[in-house]
Design a protein around this motif. Structure first.
Motif, PDB file in Angstrom:
ATOM      1  N   ASN A  17      25.089  28.520 -39.605  1.00 56.89           N
ATOM      2  CA  ASN A  17      25.166  27.983 -38.239  1.00 56.89           C
ATOM      3  C   ASN A  17      25.899  26.654 -38.163  1.00 56.89           C
ATOM      4  O   ASN A  17      26.636  26.389 -37.204  1.00 56.89           O
ATOM      5  N   TRP A  18      25.671  25.807 -39.170  1.00 59.03           N
ATOM      6  CA  TRP A  18      26.233  24.454 -39.133  1.00 59.03           C
ATOM      7  C   TRP A  18      26.944  24.164 -40.446  1.00 59.03           C
ATOM      8  O   TRP A  18      26.852  24.926 -41.405  1.00 59.03           O
ATOM      9  N   LEU A  19      27.633  23.058 -40.502  1.00 62.49           N
ATOM     10  CA  LEU A  19      28.512  22.787 -41.638  1.00 62.49           C
ATOM     11  C   LEU A  19      27.771  22.644 -42.962  1.00 62.49           C
ATOM     12  O   LEU A  19      28.309  22.980 -44.011  1.00 62.49           O
ATOM     13  N   LEU A  20      26.539  22.147 -42.912  1.00 60.68           N
ATOM     14  CA  LEU A  20      25.785  21.978 -44.152  1.00 60.68           C
ATOM     15  C   LEU A  20      24.671  23.004 -44.319  1.00 60.68           C
ATOM     16  O   LEU A  20      23.827  22.866 -45.194  1.00 60.68           O
ATOM     17  N   GLY A  21      24.656  24.011 -43.475  1.00 59.28           N
ATOM     18  CA  GLY A  21      23.630  25.040 -43.604  1.00 59.28           C
ATOM     19  C   GLY A  21      23.082  25.456 -42.256  1.00 59.28           C
ATOM     20  O   GLY A  21      23.823  25.547 -41.272  1.00 59.28           O
ATOM     21  N   GLU A  22      21.780  25.652 -42.193  1.00 63.78           N
ATOM     22  CA  GLU A  22      21.158  26.132 -40.963  1.00 63.78           C
ATOM     23  C   GLU A  22      20.637  25.014 -40.077  1.00 63.78           C
ATOM     24  O   GLU A  22      20.167  25.269 -38.971  1.00 63.78           O
TER      25      GLU A  22
END
Length: 210
Positions: free
Chosen positions: A154-159
């Motif tokens: 979902n996001w650049l570093l994970g969820e």
């Protein structure tokens, strides 16, 4: 607009010495800046990460003062007086990382390194490419890897939303606002990422509105 910890944010600081004294007594970080600048990125970061802050609008005279240059040696904005009331921090990327540190979201060297990678990329690679080309650079070369990453999470570093998403999302938005840049239709994951960011209340009240 109402911002967490905001104190007379829309008013210029009344005196140079008062600006420094106010910051030193705050107990929370004080952001010095102006509307329509990178100041709003830092405010967005604070709101998203739950970091209380004060925001002081500067005029050019104060920006040139010795008192403010103790905060930002080059007299630019944004600048920040840290929560200790003494340390000056400058460059928007450094401010973002400091805010993330205060929030406790970067609690290992590895997490900080991963977040810093994106914050520095957004400031030192992505935005200069957009600015120099007025949003007409090679979008595949610049954003292709970003779209690929967002296809798996979902996001650049994970969820979980993080300071990395603040940095990248803000500069993409600025590219759209200032240069009419459009995310290519061939990048559905980046398109979804920006649509999700556009729905965040803290984003609406800072970067999108400022």
């Amino acid at each position: 607009r109402a911002l967490a910890g905001r104190s007379h944010a829309s008013r210029p600081a009344p005196a140079r010495r008062a600006l420094v004294t106010r910051a030193a007594e705050a107990g929370v970080p004080t952001i010095f800046g102006a509307p329509g600048s990178r100041t709003q990125i830092v405010e967005w970061a604070c709101l998203e990460l739950g970091v209380e802050f004060k925001s002081v609008t500067l005029n050019r005279a104060i920006m040139k003062s010795a008192e403010y240059r103790a905060v930002h040696p080059f007299g630019k904005i944004p600048g920040m007086k840290a929560a200790d009331g003494e340390t000056g921090i400058f460059e928007s990327g450094a401010l973002m990382l400091y805010v993330a540190d205060l929030s406790g979201s970067l609690d290992t060297p590895e997490k900080r390194g991963a977040a810093a990678s994106w914050v520095i990329w957004a400031n030192a690679t992505m935005w200069p490419a957009l600015e120099a080309s007025r949003g007409q650079c090679d979008m595949e070369a610049l954003f292709g890897p970003v779209d690929a990453i967002l296809g798996n999470q979902n996001w650049l570093l994970g969820e979980d939303f993080s300071i990395a998403d603040v940095a990248v999302g803000a500069y993409i938005k600025y590219g759209q606002m200032f240069f009419g840049m459009r995310v290519p239709k061939t990048m559905p994951n980046l398109t979804r990422f920006m649509a999700d960011i556009e729905q965040r209340d803290a984003f609406k009240s800072t970067v999108a509105g400022g």
